[in-house]
Design a protein around this motif. Sequence first.
Motif: not given
Length: 292
Positions: A273-290
Amino acid sequence: MIVVTTPTGQIGSQVLGTLLESGEPVRVIARDPARLPDHVRERVEVVKGSHSDPDVVDEAFMNADAVFWLVAADPRAESLEAAFVDFTRPACDAFKKQGVARVVGVSALGRGVAKNAGHVSASLAMDDLIAGSGVNYRALTMPTFMDNLLWQAHSIANDGVFFAPISGDRKAPLCATRDIAAAAAGLLRDPSWHGVADVPVLGPEDLSQNDLAEIMSEVLGRPVRYQRVSLDAVRAAQLERGWSEAMAQGMADMMAAKEAGLDNVEPRTPEATTPTTFRQWCEEVLKPSREW
């Protein structure tokens, strides 16, 4: 010395960055060294070429303690075996010839249950080839990557929709590439392990496609919905992009296996079980991508 393949790729670049931060001596194999950032290129040894080339891997693996192995499968390959297994054969010869102690590879979930699972089956066959070389090997076995949604960022931003051939309510694990890279870097730096084993990387929770749509809607502040498409549509889309028949069919077969529960067979453990949640990924990767 640690050798990193695909150093400009989505996972390889993050593995490389982590290793450099820790002060490890690193050598990379790069088709186009100019794609490496200047601050990275000046800190690594570079071997130019493809890691399918016997001369390239012989040079790159000389005096290497560990290798990060990732096959970015050629979508135009004539067969899945050519894309994964044949691509890896020169490296296996070089592991033995150069006395490489440890290899960490990127693979997929499904050992023991994957039957005609396209790219997954080919990845597992690649693992068997590497393990058969006699090198100590850890195969990182993953479900779908969160980061794959970046390929649909345009559709999400402009139309508020993303697509896959999976039932909307099927819950399954998914993981962030940052966590894959962290697991790989940790193993590459650790000289204590031996033998052959799988290392599952499952992310923190199982989510459905509808769950993903709900979380993206909340993070992006706009409605996002999921639309299921057929396996035939997936195959046709890859063919339109120039994929070979074999590679397009392999993608469809893999998605069919995932729909049948392939990614759900690995027991979830604290270690997997690794730490990055999907919500965190959306906030830190997807949202800043565009711009949304």
